[in-house]
Design an enzyme around this catalytic site. Structure first.
Site, PDB file in Angstrom:
ATOM      1  N   LEU A  69     -28.473   0.029  69.406  1.00  0.00           N
ATOM      2  CA  LEU A  69     -29.435   1.110  69.162  1.00  0.00           C
ATOM      3  C   LEU A  69     -30.302   0.823  67.943  1.00  0.00           C
ATOM      4  O   LEU A  69     -29.919   0.031  67.064  1.00  0.00           O
ATOM      5  CB  LEU A  69     -28.672   2.420  68.909  1.00  0.00           C
ATOM      6  CG  LEU A  69     -27.886   3.012  70.078  1.00  0.00           C
ATOM      7  CD1 LEU A  69     -27.033   4.178  69.583  1.00  0.00           C
ATOM      8  CD2 LEU A  69     -28.830   3.468  71.194  1.00  0.00           C
ATOM      9  N   SER A  70     -31.430   1.490  67.887  1.00  0.00           N
ATOM     10  CA  SER A  70     -32.244   1.470  66.671  1.00  0.00           C
ATOM     11  C   SER A  70     -31.382   2.002  65.527  1.00  0.00           C
ATOM     12  O   SER A  70     -30.683   3.014  65.680  1.00  0.00           O
ATOM     13  CB  SER A  70     -33.469   2.369  66.886  1.00  0.00           C
ATOM     14  OG  SER A  70     -34.221   2.447  65.704  1.00  0.00           O
ATOM     15  N   GLY A  71     -31.383   1.294  64.409  1.00  0.00           N
ATOM     16  CA  GLY A  71     -30.592   1.731  63.258  1.00  0.00           C
ATOM     17  C   GLY A  71     -29.142   1.273  63.276  1.00  0.00           C
ATOM     18  O   GLY A  71     -28.374   1.597  62.374  1.00  0.00           O
ATOM     19  N   LYS A  74     -29.010  -4.265  63.550  1.00  0.00           N
ATOM     20  CA  LYS A  74     -29.339  -5.566  64.166  1.00  0.00           C
ATOM     21  C   LYS A  74     -30.109  -6.476  63.195  1.00  0.00           C
ATOM     22  O   LYS A  74     -29.741  -7.633  62.993  1.00  0.00           O
ATOM     23  CB  LYS A  74     -30.205  -5.360  65.437  1.00  0.00           C
ATOM     24  CG  LYS A  74     -29.587  -4.494  66.510  1.00  0.00           C
ATOM     25  CD  LYS A  74     -30.467  -4.389  67.736  1.00  0.00           C
ATOM     26  CE  LYS A  74     -31.810  -3.723  67.500  1.00  0.00           C
ATOM     27  NZ  LYS A  74     -31.742  -2.307  67.078  1.00  0.00           N
ATOM     28  N   SER A 142     -32.916  -4.279  73.465  1.00  0.00           N
ATOM     29  CA  SER A 142     -32.598  -4.772  74.820  1.00  0.00           C
ATOM     30  C   SER A 142     -31.638  -3.804  75.532  1.00  0.00           C
ATOM     31  O   SER A 142     -30.472  -4.141  75.765  1.00  0.00           O
ATOM     32  CB  SER A 142     -32.032  -6.189  74.775  1.00  0.00           C
ATOM     33  OG  SER A 142     -31.090  -6.394  73.749  1.00  0.00           O
TER      34      SER A 142
HETATM   35  N1  LIG Z   1     -39.393   4.549  72.158  1.00  0.00           N
HETATM   36  C1  LIG Z   1     -38.770   3.689  71.367  1.00  0.00           C
HETATM   37  N2  LIG Z   1     -37.493   3.310  71.635  1.00  0.00           N
HETATM   38  C2  LIG Z   1     -36.860   2.437  70.841  1.00  0.00           C
HETATM   39  N3  LIG Z   1     -37.430   1.857  69.734  1.00  0.00           N
HETATM   40  C3  LIG Z   1     -38.706   2.194  69.439  1.00  0.00           C
HETATM   41  C4  LIG Z   1     -39.412   3.124  70.236  1.00  0.00           C
HETATM   42  N4  LIG Z   1     -40.655   3.256  69.703  1.00  0.00           N
HETATM   43  C5  LIG Z   1     -40.716   2.467  68.627  1.00  0.00           C
HETATM   44  N5  LIG Z   1     -39.544   1.813  68.464  1.00  0.00           N
HETATM   45  C6  LIG Z   1     -39.340   0.784  67.423  1.00  0.00           C
HETATM   46  O1  LIG Z   1     -39.378  -0.439  68.130  1.00  0.00           O
HETATM   47  C7  LIG Z   1     -38.242  -1.233  67.803  1.00  0.00           C
HETATM   48  C8  LIG Z   1     -37.551  -1.766  69.054  1.00  0.00           C
HETATM   49  O2  LIG Z   1     -38.264  -2.787  69.634  1.00  0.00           O
HETATM   50  P1  LIG Z   1     -37.533  -3.740  70.671  1.00  0.00           P
HETATM   51  O3  LIG Z   1     -38.550  -4.725  71.094  1.00  0.00           O
HETATM   52  O4  LIG Z   1     -36.289  -4.263  70.057  1.00  0.00           O
HETATM   53  O5  LIG Z   1     -37.165  -2.740  71.866  1.00  0.00           O
HETATM   54  S1  LIG Z   1     -36.727  -3.085  73.350  1.00  0.00           S
HETATM   55  O6  LIG Z   1     -35.708  -4.154  73.268  1.00  0.00           O
HETATM   56  O7  LIG Z   1     -37.890  -3.516  74.101  1.00  0.00           O
HETATM   57  O8  LIG Z   1     -36.159  -1.843  73.898  1.00  0.00           O
HETATM   58  C9  LIG Z   1     -37.272  -0.340  67.087  1.00  0.00           C
HETATM   59  O9  LIG Z   1     -36.795  -1.153  66.027  1.00  0.00           O
HETATM   60  P2  LIG Z   1     -35.270  -1.101  65.537  1.00  0.00           P
HETATM   61  O10 LIG Z   1     -35.131   0.237  64.871  1.00  0.00           O
HETATM   62  O11 LIG Z   1     -35.181  -2.249  64.566  1.00  0.00           O
HETATM   63  O12 LIG Z   1     -34.340  -1.269  66.694  1.00  0.00           O
HETATM   64  C10 LIG Z   1     -38.060   0.866  66.646  1.00  0.00           C
HETATM   65  O13 LIG Z   1     -38.409   0.737  65.292  1.00  0.00           O
HETATM   66  N1  LIG Z   2     -23.389  -3.026  57.553  1.00  0.00           N
HETATM   67  C1  LIG Z   2     -24.124  -2.011  57.078  1.00  0.00           C
HETATM   68  N2  LIG Z   2     -23.603  -1.124  56.235  1.00  0.00           N
HETATM   69  C2  LIG Z   2     -24.353  -0.115  55.762  1.00  0.00           C
HETATM   70  N3  LIG Z   2     -25.643   0.107  56.067  1.00  0.00           N
HETATM   71  C3  LIG Z   2     -26.212  -0.756  56.917  1.00  0.00           C
HETATM   72  C4  LIG Z   2     -25.486  -1.851  57.472  1.00  0.00           C
HETATM   73  N4  LIG Z   2     -26.305  -2.529  58.304  1.00  0.00           N
HETATM   74  C5  LIG Z   2     -27.480  -1.898  58.258  1.00  0.00           C
HETATM   75  N5  LIG Z   2     -27.433  -0.838  57.424  1.00  0.00           N
HETATM   76  C6  LIG Z   2     -28.547   0.081  57.130  1.00  0.00           C
HETATM   77  O1  LIG Z   2     -28.853   0.758  58.345  1.00  0.00           O
HETATM   78  C7  LIG Z   2     -30.250   0.877  58.493  1.00  0.00           C
HETATM   79  C8  LIG Z   2     -30.672   0.281  59.822  1.00  0.00           C
HETATM   80  O2  LIG Z   2     -30.442  -1.114  59.783  1.00  0.00           O
HETATM   81  P1  LIG Z   2     -31.366  -2.120  60.592  1.00  0.00           P
HETATM   82  O3  LIG Z   2     -30.826  -3.483  60.356  1.00  0.00           O
HETATM   83  O4  LIG Z   2     -32.812  -1.881  60.268  1.00  0.00           O
HETATM   84  O5  LIG Z   2     -31.061  -1.653  62.080  1.00  0.00           O
HETATM   85  P2  LIG Z   2     -31.800  -2.042  63.443  1.00  0.00           P
HETATM   86  O6  LIG Z   2     -32.453  -3.373  63.238  1.00  0.00           O
HETATM   87  O7  LIG Z   2     -30.711  -2.084  64.463  1.00  0.00           O
HETATM   88  O8  LIG Z   2     -32.771  -0.928  63.682  1.00  0.00           O
HETATM   89  C9  LIG Z   2     -30.878   0.220  57.275  1.00  0.00           C
HETATM   90  O9  LIG Z   2     -31.209   1.223  56.343  1.00  0.00           O
HETATM   91  C10 LIG Z   2     -29.799  -0.671  56.742  1.00  0.00           C
HETATM   92  O10 LIG Z   2     -29.878  -0.839  55.364  1.00  0.00           O
END
Ligand SMILES: Nc1ncnc2c1ncn2[C@@H]1O[C@H](COP(=O)(O)OS(=O)(=O)O)[C@@H](OP(=O)(O)O)[C@H]1O
Ligand SMILES: Nc1ncnc2c1ncn2[C@@H]1O[C@H](COP(=O)(O)OP(=O)(O)O)[C@@H](O)[C@H]1O
Length: 238
Positions: A69-71, A74, A142
């Site tokens: 998931l986002s956050g 990764k 993904s």
């Molecule tokens: N609708 C929606 N759903 C999910 N994520 C969103 C969306 N809109 C924008 N974002 C931002 O885009 C980042 C994800 O891009 P990805 O290319 O990894 O997504 S995917 O694999 O095609 O689903 C994702 O980054 P991460 O938070 O690092 O995962 C988000 O910041």
């Molecule tokens: N192992 C961890 N422990 C604590 N906080 C983390 C850890 N990994 C990531 N974070 C925090 O979680 C948030 C999301 O991390 P991020 O790597 O940007 O996630 P993603 O790429 O899946 O969206 C950031 O604020 C990051 O500092």
């Protein structure tokens, strides 16, 4: 000494390389006509191959595919891993979903078919990096199993290493470093993964990163888990 290979046989229809190439895991491993629209194209093979590049680099090319998931952490794991491997003298390259959407994939939305195309392109790019001998780290949501499995299927066996960031949604949402969950909950982003769009967890990932109770390991500890796997599987030597 580097081994030089003679060129492989190419099928008369240009549709593939003979299976004798599979032994060295080169990019010729799997060349199919599936989904291909161009006709009359013939694979051109070079005398310097993956095995030669791996010997030069003293490592084996592969793809570490970080999904979640986002956050979920990764990008943090990808950066920690690339740093740790770099300091051990290993050549890596990070393909981050967010970053690639600024360029290569800037024409794509977050609809399911565009996410599939996003993953397909990243999978193909990752395959090229892997064939170059580099340890390629892809960090992308993904969300669909079939898209991830399609990326796995274009690589030699074992070279696609799936890392599942198995973090609960509430943890990812509490982190919300970009404020996107807040926007999604407010209805200002449609189709946000985990909120109103699906995430299909892997069924057989090579590595699972989870919290222990309420505690999340440090990025360095997570990276070490991946490095131990690579070491055990022989990817950190030629
Ligand atoms: N609708 C929606 N759903 C999910 N994520 C969103 C969306 N809109 C924008 N974002 C931002 O885009 C980042 C994800 O891009 P990805 O290319 O990894 O997504 S995917 O694999 O095609 O689903 C994702 O980054 P991460 O938070 O690092 O995962 C988000 O910041
Ligand atoms: N192992 C961890 N422990 C604590 N906080 C983390 C850890 N990994 C990531 N974070 C925090 O979680 C948030 C999301 O991390 P991020 O790597 O940007 O996630 P993603 O790429 O899946 O969206 C950031 O604020 C990051 O500092």
């Amino acid at each position: 000494m580097f081994s030089l290979k003679t060129s492989g046989e190419v099928n008369s229809n240009g549709g593939g390389i003979s299976s004798s190439d599979e032994s060295n895991g080169s990019i010729c491993h799997e060349i199919s006509t599936k989904g291909r629209r161009s006709m009359n194209i013939v694979w051109h093979k070079c005398s310097v191959e993956k095995i030669d590049r791996q010997e030069l680099l003293q490592q084996k090319g592969c793809v570490i595919w970080i999904t979640g998931l986002s956050g979920s952490g990764k990008s943090t794991l990808a950066c920690s891993l690339t740093r740790a491997l770099h300091s051990r003298g290993k050549l890596t390259y990070v393909l981050d979903g967010d970053n690639l959407r600024h360029g290569l994939n800037s024409d794509l939305t977050f609809k399911a078919e565009d996410r599939a195309e996003n993953i397909r392109r990243i999978g193909e790019v990752a395959k090229l990096f892997s064939d170059s001998g580099v340890i390629c780290i892809a960090s992308v949501i993904s969300p669909y199993r079939k898209d991830r499995d399609a990326c796995r299927s274009i690589l030699p066996d074992g070279d696609f290493i799936e890392v599942f960031m198995d973090m609960p949604l509430h943890v990812c949402e509490a982190r919300d470093p970009k404020g996107l969950y807040k926007l999604a909950r407010a209805g200002k982003i449609e189709g946000f993964t985990g909120v109103d769009d699906p995430y299909e967890p892997p069924l057989n990932s090579e590595i699972i990163i989870q919290m222990e109770g309420e505690v999340c390991s440090s990025p360095e500890v997570m990276a070490e888990k991946v490095i131990s796997y690579l070491d055990a599987k022989g990817y950190l030597q030629a």
